[in-house]
Design a protein around this motif. Structure first.
Motif, PDB file in Angstrom:
ATOM      1  N   LEU A 181       8.815   1.550   3.428  1.00 55.07           N
ATOM      2  CA  LEU A 181       8.582   2.222   4.705  1.00 55.07           C
ATOM      3  C   LEU A 181       8.520   1.210   5.843  1.00 55.07           C
ATOM      4  O   LEU A 181       7.822   0.203   5.762  1.00 55.07           O
ATOM      5  N   VAL A 207       0.844  -1.191   0.000  1.00 54.28           N
ATOM      6  CA  VAL A 207       0.000   0.000   0.000  1.00 54.28           C
ATOM      7  C   VAL A 207       0.887   1.251   0.000  1.00 54.28           C
ATOM      8  O   VAL A 207       1.766   1.395   0.873  1.00 54.28           O
ATOM      9  N   GLU A 208       0.620   2.141  -0.954  1.00 55.27           N
ATOM     10  CA  GLU A 208       1.373   3.393  -1.025  1.00 55.27           C
ATOM     11  C   GLU A 208       1.100   4.227   0.223  1.00 55.27           C
ATOM     12  O   GLU A 208      -0.028   4.334   0.684  1.00 55.27           O
ATOM     13  N   GLY A 209       2.153   4.820   0.772  1.00 56.27           N
ATOM     14  CA  GLY A 209       2.028   5.646   1.963  1.00 56.27           C
ATOM     15  C   GLY A 209       2.144   4.861   3.254  1.00 56.27           C
ATOM     16  O   GLY A 209       2.509   5.410   4.283  1.00 56.27           O
ATOM     17  N   THR A 210       1.828   3.579   3.193  1.00 52.56           N
ATOM     18  CA  THR A 210       1.953   2.715   4.374  1.00 52.56           C
ATOM     19  C   THR A 210       3.165   1.802   4.232  1.00 52.56           C
ATOM     20  O   THR A 210       3.985   1.692   5.142  1.00 52.56           O
ATOM     21  N   ASP A 211       3.269   1.143   3.064  1.00 54.64           N
ATOM     22  CA  ASP A 211       4.350   0.184   2.831  1.00 54.64           C
ATOM     23  C   ASP A 211       5.486   0.749   1.981  1.00 54.64           C
ATOM     24  O   ASP A 211       6.621   0.274   2.072  1.00 54.64           O
ATOM     25  N   TYR A 212       5.190   1.712   1.140  1.00 56.47           N
ATOM     26  CA  TYR A 212       6.222   2.276   0.267  1.00 56.47           C
ATOM     27  C   TYR A 212       5.855   3.701  -0.118  1.00 56.47           C
ATOM     28  O   TYR A 212       4.713   4.149   0.036  1.00 56.47           O
ATOM     29  N   ARG A 213       6.843   4.416  -0.615  1.00 54.88           N
ATOM     30  CA  ARG A 213       6.633   5.713  -1.248  1.00 54.88           C
ATOM     31  C   ARG A 213       7.617   5.802  -2.409  1.00 54.88           C
ATOM     32  O   ARG A 213       8.586   5.041  -2.483  1.00 54.88           O
TER      33      ARG A 213
END
Length: 184
Positions: free
Chosen positions: A99, A83-89
């Motif tokens: 992340l 999930v973007e913003g939670t797991d990666y950026r």
């Protein structure tokens, strides 16, 4: 398909010619574009939904090979959707950051992303360098024969003499748009 970075008419004006063979000029422009793409290791033109498979490196970041990154649609790590913003950026420079963790060593990382420049957003330096390279190739086309054979006719061109290589000045102009082999 993206439009050419320059037109035969622009090449004619660049060379200060009264007339130009438009077909040959278009070929020189296309060859110049490929020379530039090869030198900076980038496609440059906009690509949507490009699918890429990377390998986890045990660090928090991996490099996506193409810039600028305009969107990341999906990221899967070993088949699990992140999930973007939670797991990666990600950022426009192609840095995909995990992340709260690292990209596991040797993990399969599948990314679908958009990258490159739309025709209207492409920096002017690409047109400038393209016209310079195409112009040199146009002017020096016949002077670049390095070797010639007779049996089964073979001609080898010296790209330094035909002007199809980038000058060190042109390389410096394009340097900020290059990614390089570390991301491949």
């Amino acid at each position: 398909m993206a439009t050419p970075w320059a037109t035969p008419e622009e090449l004619r004006v660049h060379l200060k010619l009264a007339v130009i063979d438009e077909e040959q000029a278009a070929e020189k422009i296309a060859a110049a574009e490929e020379t530039i793409r090869g030198a900076i290791w980038q496609r440059v033109d906009a690509v949507a939904a490009d699918e890429l498979f990377l390998v986890g490196n045990g660090r928090t970041v991996v490099n996506l090979p193409e810039m600028p990154v305009t969107a990341v649609t999906t990221v899967h790590q070993d088949g699990t959707l992140l999930v973007e913003g939670t797991d990666y950026r990600y950022n426009r420079y192609g840095i995909l950051t995990r992340l709260g963790a690292c990209w596991p060593l040797d993990a399969d990382v599948a990314v679908v992303y958009d990258h490159g420049y739309a025709d209207a957003d492409r920096p002017d330096v690409f047109k400038t360098v393209c016209l310079q390279v195409a112009g040199r190739a146009w002017v020096r086309a016949s002077a670049g024969v390095a070797a010639e054979s007779l049996g089964d006719r073979s001609v080898t061109y010296d790209k330094d003499r035909t002007g199809e290589n980038l000058s060190s000045f042109e390389e410096r102009l394009l340097e900020r748009y290059a990614r390089g082999p570390e991301s491949r």
